[in-house]
Design an enzyme around this catalytic site. Sequence first.
Site, PDB file in Angstrom:
ATOM      1  CB  SER A   1      26.155  19.559  62.518  1.00  0.00           C
ATOM      2  OG  SER A   1      25.722  19.251  61.210  1.00  0.00           O
TER       3      SER A   1
ATOM      4  CE1 TYR B   1      30.888  20.311  59.065  1.00  0.00           C
ATOM      5  CE2 TYR B   1      29.056  18.756  58.989  1.00  0.00           C
ATOM      6  CZ  TYR B   1      29.538  20.025  59.245  1.00  0.00           C
ATOM      7  OH  TYR B   1      28.675  21.011  59.677  1.00  0.00           O
TER       8      TYR B   1
END
Length: 231
Positions: free
Chosen positions: A107, A121
């Site tokens: 990501s 995250y």
Amino acid sequence: MKVPKTLIIGGNRGIGSVIRHRLSDRGHQVYTSSRNAENCDHHFQNELPNVEGIPKDLKLDNLVFAHRYKGNSATVDFQIMVQGAENLINRLKRNFPSGGSIVLLGSNAGSFVLDEQPASYHCIRSGIESLTRYFAVELGKFNIRCNCVIFSTVVKPENKDFFQPDNRVRKLIEKITPLKRIGMAEDIAGVVFLLCSDDASFMTGQSVFVDGGLSLVGQENIGRELTNLKH
């Protein structure tokens, strides 16, 4: 001609399913794995970080991690996304008879701050890239390559109804992206296919951005374009 054997973790839904179709269409024998049972001879029910559901003697040419954790626990997120991938790579790393390719989906939160996601995250997505580099070095002697595909917002099976051509968020993304379009799951699948092919045989340890050039644009440039302010 040899038929490549590829295992896709999370290959039955989302981007993983698009990758599965791309590789199958290009002649791969594709196995999938997820926490859910599927009525398919080439599917393994397994929930990371546990890896016992994956046959220990499964011979492979490629291993693709397209799984995602969608809960709210940072501990479980790390266990599934990083520790689970590490466990499975270690379980199967001797099962690539002629070498091969490992691809992890990452990501852009590993490089940029996304205000809708917590600190954990971001740290875990950076950890996926670090894991990629570690195994690129560790498994190089076995002619096993390991790369990471990085992307931002893409249209995929589960959000395609939202991202219609007239969607305001989609139009915004297209405006600030150099290629002037939003990414599609098929774009990610194409790069995964490349990384699993001999055309990428000397490429390892890389984090490959597939974002239409968005990560190259400075924040000030984006701000000026959106507000029509110049200096």
